[in-house]
Design a protein around this motif. Structure first.
Motif, PDB file in Angstrom:
ATOM      1  N   VAL A  11     -52.343  57.970 -24.942  1.00  0.00           N
ATOM      2  CA  VAL A  11     -51.100  57.417 -24.430  1.00  0.00           C
ATOM      3  C   VAL A  11     -50.415  58.569 -23.701  1.00  0.00           C
ATOM      4  N   TYR A  13     -47.298  59.791 -21.594  1.00  0.00           N
ATOM      5  CA  TYR A  13     -45.900  59.432 -21.358  1.00  0.00           C
ATOM      6  C   TYR A  13     -45.362  60.165 -20.132  1.00  0.00           C
ATOM      7  N   GLY A  15     -42.576  61.349 -19.734  1.00  0.00           N
ATOM      8  CA  GLY A  15     -41.715  62.447 -20.150  1.00  0.00           C
ATOM      9  C   GLY A  15     -42.447  63.767 -20.332  1.00  0.00           C
ATOM     10  N   TRP A  17     -45.676  64.252 -22.253  1.00  0.00           N
ATOM     11  CA  TRP A  17     -46.482  64.467 -23.452  1.00  0.00           C
ATOM     12  C   TRP A  17     -47.518  63.361 -23.558  1.00  0.00           C
ATOM     13  N   THR A  18     -48.488  63.565 -24.443  1.00  0.00           N
ATOM     14  CA  THR A  18     -49.518  62.563 -24.689  1.00  0.00           C
ATOM     15  C   THR A  18     -49.813  62.496 -26.178  1.00  0.00           C
ATOM     16  N   ASP A  19     -50.130  61.320 -26.637  1.00  0.00           N
ATOM     17  CA  ASP A  19     -50.627  61.103 -27.990  1.00  0.00           C
ATOM     18  C   ASP A  19     -52.115  60.802 -27.877  1.00  0.00           C
ATOM     19  N   TYR A  34     -50.442  65.202 -31.021  1.00  0.00           N
ATOM     20  CA  TYR A  34     -49.370  65.112 -30.029  1.00  0.00           C
ATOM     21  C   TYR A  34     -49.466  66.365 -29.179  1.00  0.00           C
TER      22      TYR A  34
END
Length: 55
Positions: A11, A13, A15, A17-19, A34
């Protein structure tokens, strides 16, 4: 013949960052991380690292 394979989910984002989750066959809990990114080019290194885990 069907064999189980590892799966991953990203995922990303807006903003910065990524998960990341990696699910290996036979392991109940996914490995999750994260990652804060300085720029979008850093996402490529995250992809490379996760693909290395799947290989």
């Amino acid at each position: 013949m069907y064999s189980e394979a590892a799966e991953t989910e990203f995922v990303l984002y807006a903003g910065g960052w990524t998960d990341v989750s990696v699910i290996h066959p036979g392991i109940d809990e996914p490995a999750s991380e994260y990652v804060e990114l300085e720029d979008v080019e850093e996402f490529g290194s995250v992809l490379d690292r996760v693909v290395g885990l799947l290989a």
